[in-house]
Design a protein around this motif. Structure first.
Motif, PDB file in Angstrom:
ATOM      1  N   PRO A 289      23.359  20.291 -52.399  1.00  0.00           N
ATOM      2  CA  PRO A 289      23.078  21.330 -53.393  1.00  0.00           C
ATOM      3  C   PRO A 289      22.069  20.861 -54.436  1.00  0.00           C
ATOM      4  N   ALA A 290      21.317  21.805 -54.959  1.00  0.00           N
ATOM      5  CA  ALA A 290      20.258  21.463 -55.911  1.00  0.00           C
ATOM      6  C   ALA A 290      20.764  20.669 -57.115  1.00  0.00           C
ATOM      7  N   PRO A 291      21.869  21.075 -57.766  1.00  0.00           N
ATOM      8  CA  PRO A 291      22.325  20.262 -58.902  1.00  0.00           C
ATOM      9  C   PRO A 291      22.660  18.836 -58.505  1.00  0.00           C
ATOM     10  N   ALA A 292      23.226  18.645 -57.322  1.00  0.00           N
ATOM     11  CA  ALA A 292      23.555  17.291 -56.878  1.00  0.00           C
ATOM     12  C   ALA A 292      22.299  16.461 -56.672  1.00  0.00           C
ATOM     13  N   LEU A 293      21.260  17.056 -56.094  1.00  0.00           N
ATOM     14  CA  LEU A 293      20.020  16.314 -55.880  1.00  0.00           C
ATOM     15  C   LEU A 293      19.372  15.939 -57.204  1.00  0.00           C
ATOM     16  N   LEU A 295      20.376  16.242 -60.540  1.00  0.00           N
ATOM     17  CA  LEU A 295      21.099  15.618 -61.642  1.00  0.00           C
ATOM     18  C   LEU A 295      21.807  14.332 -61.233  1.00  0.00           C
ATOM     19  N   ASP A 296      22.337  14.280 -60.008  1.00  0.00           N
ATOM     20  CA  ASP A 296      23.108  13.112 -59.592  1.00  0.00           C
ATOM     21  C   ASP A 296      22.269  12.076 -58.857  1.00  0.00           C
ATOM     22  N   LEU A 297      21.466  12.522 -57.904  1.00  0.00           N
ATOM     23  CA  LEU A 297      20.735  11.572 -57.069  1.00  0.00           C
ATOM     24  C   LEU A 297      19.407  11.128 -57.689  1.00  0.00           C
ATOM     25  N   ASP A 310      16.816  24.582 -66.898  1.00  0.00           N
ATOM     26  CA  ASP A 310      17.036  25.727 -66.012  1.00  0.00           C
ATOM     27  C   ASP A 310      18.221  25.503 -65.084  1.00  0.00           C
ATOM     28  N   LEU A 311      18.505  24.261 -64.743  1.00  0.00           N
ATOM     29  CA  LEU A 311      19.657  23.990 -63.892  1.00  0.00           C
ATOM     30  C   LEU A 311      20.969  24.366 -64.574  1.00  0.00           C
ATOM     31  N   ASP A 312      20.970  24.440 -65.906  1.00  0.00           N
ATOM     32  CA  ASP A 312      22.166  24.904 -66.615  1.00  0.00           C
ATOM     33  C   ASP A 312      22.488  26.352 -66.268  1.00  0.00           C
ATOM     34  N   HIS A 313      21.460  27.097 -65.814  1.00  0.00           N
ATOM     35  CA  HIS A 313      21.653  28.512 -65.499  1.00  0.00           C
ATOM     36  C   HIS A 313      21.835  28.745 -63.999  1.00  0.00           C
ATOM     37  N   PHE A 465      11.121  32.735 -54.986  1.00  0.00           N
ATOM     38  CA  PHE A 465      10.569  31.683 -55.839  1.00  0.00           C
ATOM     39  C   PHE A 465      11.453  31.394 -57.047  1.00  0.00           C
ATOM     40  N   LEU A 466      12.597  32.083 -57.134  1.00  0.00           N
ATOM     41  CA  LEU A 466      13.568  31.813 -58.196  1.00  0.00           C
ATOM     42  C   LEU A 466      14.736  30.956 -57.695  1.00  0.00           C
ATOM     43  N   ARG A 467      14.639  30.477 -56.441  1.00  0.00           N
ATOM     44  CA  ARG A 467      15.732  29.697 -55.858  1.00  0.00           C
ATOM     45  C   ARG A 467      15.312  28.244 -55.689  1.00  0.00           C
ATOM     46  N   PRO A 468      16.061  27.287 -56.210  1.00  0.00           N
ATOM     47  CA  PRO A 468      17.313  27.428 -56.950  1.00  0.00           C
ATOM     48  C   PRO A 468      17.120  27.763 -58.422  1.00  0.00           C
TER      49      PRO A 468
END
Length: 531
Positions: A289-293, A295-297, A310-313, A465-468
């Motif tokens: 998932p995008a947040p995992a890539l 923020l975590d990785l 933007d990831l907060d949203h 183009f809004l994903r993620p």
């Protein structure tokens, strides 16, 4: 000191998108290694006997209209690696609260006759709607499964439809499912066949953009059916793994990615939880998932601050409860014709679908859940002993990271109550049951955060183009040679290989376009303009 293993590409995750990406890169002659945290491949495309001996259940996804129709999957020739498709007699039955059922069948005349029972003329209207779909099916699918903007597929659509037809299609993409059905048909049967399909996503029948999902799945069912792999969903994974092995690729199991290694804004490799380093000569592709890539990785410190904001949203799709049952006999439906459907939509008319979605939207557990039911033995007789049924069912819950076991079991009781209402005697046939609540799904597959199956909401504000998040609509990321290959990327959820293929194409393009430096300059410039 740990030595680094080296490959042209390091792929994080052996889900279907990661395996598709790895196959395409191996086809191009790249040396590819896939790092999979679990002990087996497949992600959400796996099967096992979890209810009773001799009863095979698909643990996550089960029916595959998108996978069967996807030009990405078709081009891989997975039939050469053991994949065989099976169809139920009927694709879909939507059972109304009054007991009537609308049936979708691959024979156009059969579907037309079913919806005609609800309103005179709807049979002809269905045939007209399908003719419109058939005119755009090939360029539409090409458009769906290529990077944004879809130049070639879009040109094909424009050539077929001309300007006014393209404008009408653009409107259809944003119309809610309820309104779209009411514009095309007069009776509730045909309307529900499309509206129920829209609820395979996390959208309401009254949400903008829900109509196109319902239209797409219903028309794919009419054209291709909703087939299943003979011998279980695992056969898709097995075929992808076999193909990768033949092409020279390698999967490393028990290798949980801990960090994407970067230097000077470029992805250099991956480190795993056991301390092993995996150096990537050309690319790192992440089927997570995008947040995992991000923020975590990768880590926020290595990313533009606006991207992190933007990831907060970023919004997940709904949590899911999935139940499998082993039945000693076929489902005792009140309407015996329902027994021929591979998939059954159960428990709601149009207003009921809207109420169900509204309860989810305000964070309430639906009192009358809408159920998506799969009769797996009906579709594939190998799933259970002769004269029995391997049944599954899932329904959505409001998205939460944590659900208590008693809450899940209480909702399972509601699900079983609905099944008993429409198939009296169902409970007496149960010889085994397996419950997977949101937490169970995430524990078995960490990419299913909170039991969300789609890698993020299907809402219009998180598509294309809004994903993620607002960006280029491509697999490229602000980190050079790092690509998002999961369903969090365009074209989103479903077993069709689109995100994995797009990531592989982007990696190949970056490598061959003036040795990649000019390509990266263009992408980096675009991201600087954005952020």
């Amino acid at each position: 000191m740990t030595t680094a293993e080296v490959a042209d590409a390091v792929v994080i995750g052996a889900g279907q998108n990661g395996l598709v990406a790895a196959n395409l890169l191996a086809d191009a002659g790249w040396d590819v290694v896939v790092l999979e945290a679990a002990a087996a491949p497949g992600g959400a495309v796996r099967s096992a006997e979890v209810t009773a001996p001799g009863y095979l259940s698909d643990l996550y996804s089960a029916f595959y209209p998108l996978g069967y129709a996807s030009p990405v999957m078709h081009a891989l020739d997975l039939g050469d690696h053991g994949l065989t498709w099976r169809h139920a007699p009927d694709v879909l039955a939507h059972v109304l609260p009054d007991g009537r059922a609308a049936r979708l069948n691959r024979q156009l005349e059969t579907t037309s006759a079913s919806v005609e029972e609800f309103a005179a003329g709807d049979g002809e209207r269905w045939q007209h709607a399908y003719a419109e779909w058939a005119n755009v099916s090939a360029p539409m699918l090409e458009t769906l499964f290529t990077p944004f903007p879809p130049v070639r597929g879009g040109a094909g659509l424009l050539a077929r439809l001309r300007l006014y037809g393209a404008l009408r299609l653009a409107r259809r993409i944003v119309v809610p499912a309820r309104k779209l059905g009411q514009e095309i048909f007069r009776g509730e049967g045909a309307q529900l066949l499309m509206a129920g399909c829209a609820l395979h996503t996390d959208l309401s029948v009254d949400d903008a953009g829900s109509g196109v999902f319902g239209w797409l799945l219903a028309m794919l069912g009419q054209e291709y059916g909703w087939p299943v792999p003979e011998g279980g969903a695992q056969k898709i994974t097995d075929a992808l793994v076999s193909r990768l092995w033949v092409s020279g690729g390698h999967i490393e199991y028990g290798a949980r990615a801990e960090r994407v290694l970067t230097a000077r804004g470029r992805a250099m490799g991956v480190s795993t939880a056991d301390g092993q380093l995996w150096r990537a000569r050309r690319a790192v592709l992440a089927d997570v998932p995008a947040p995992a890539l991000y923020l975590d990785l990768v880590g926020a410190a290595h990313l533009p601050s606006r991207l992190v904001e933007d990831l907060d949203h970023f919004r997940w799709d709904g949590s899911t409860v999935k139940v499998d049952w082993a039945l000693s006999a076929p489902m005792p439906w009140k309407d015996p014709a329902t027994g021929g459907a591979g998939t059954v939509h159960l428990g709601a008319d149009l207003d009921g679908l809207a109420r169900y979605a509204a309860e989810l939207a305000v964070g309430e557990v639906p009192r009358d859940p809408f159920l998506l039911v799969g009769q797996m033995t009906t579709a594939d007789p190998s799933r259970s002993p002769a004269g029995t049924e391997s049944l599954w069912c899932y329904t959505h819950l409001p998205f939460r990271h944590e659900w208590h076991a008693e809450e899940v079991l209480a909702h399972v009781a509601r699900m079983e109550s609905v099944l008993e209402e429409y198939a009296p005697g169902f409970g007496r046939l149960v010889v085994g049951r397996h419950v997977a609540g949101p937490g169970d799904l995430e524990q078995e597959n960490p990419s299913l955060v909170g039991g969300a199956l789609g890698g993020g909401t299907s809402a219009a504000y998180q598509q294309l183009f809004l994903r993620p998040i607002p960006g280029l609509g491509r697999a490229d990321t602000p980190v050079d040679r790092l690509y998002l290959a999961s369903s969090s990327a365009h074209p989103g959820g479903g077993v069709h290989g689109g995100p994995g293929a797009n990531a592989a194409r982007a990696a190949l393009a970056r490598n061959r376009f003036l040795t990649g430096d000019a390509y990266h300059a263009v992408i980096a410039g675009a991201y600087r303009a954005l952020y």
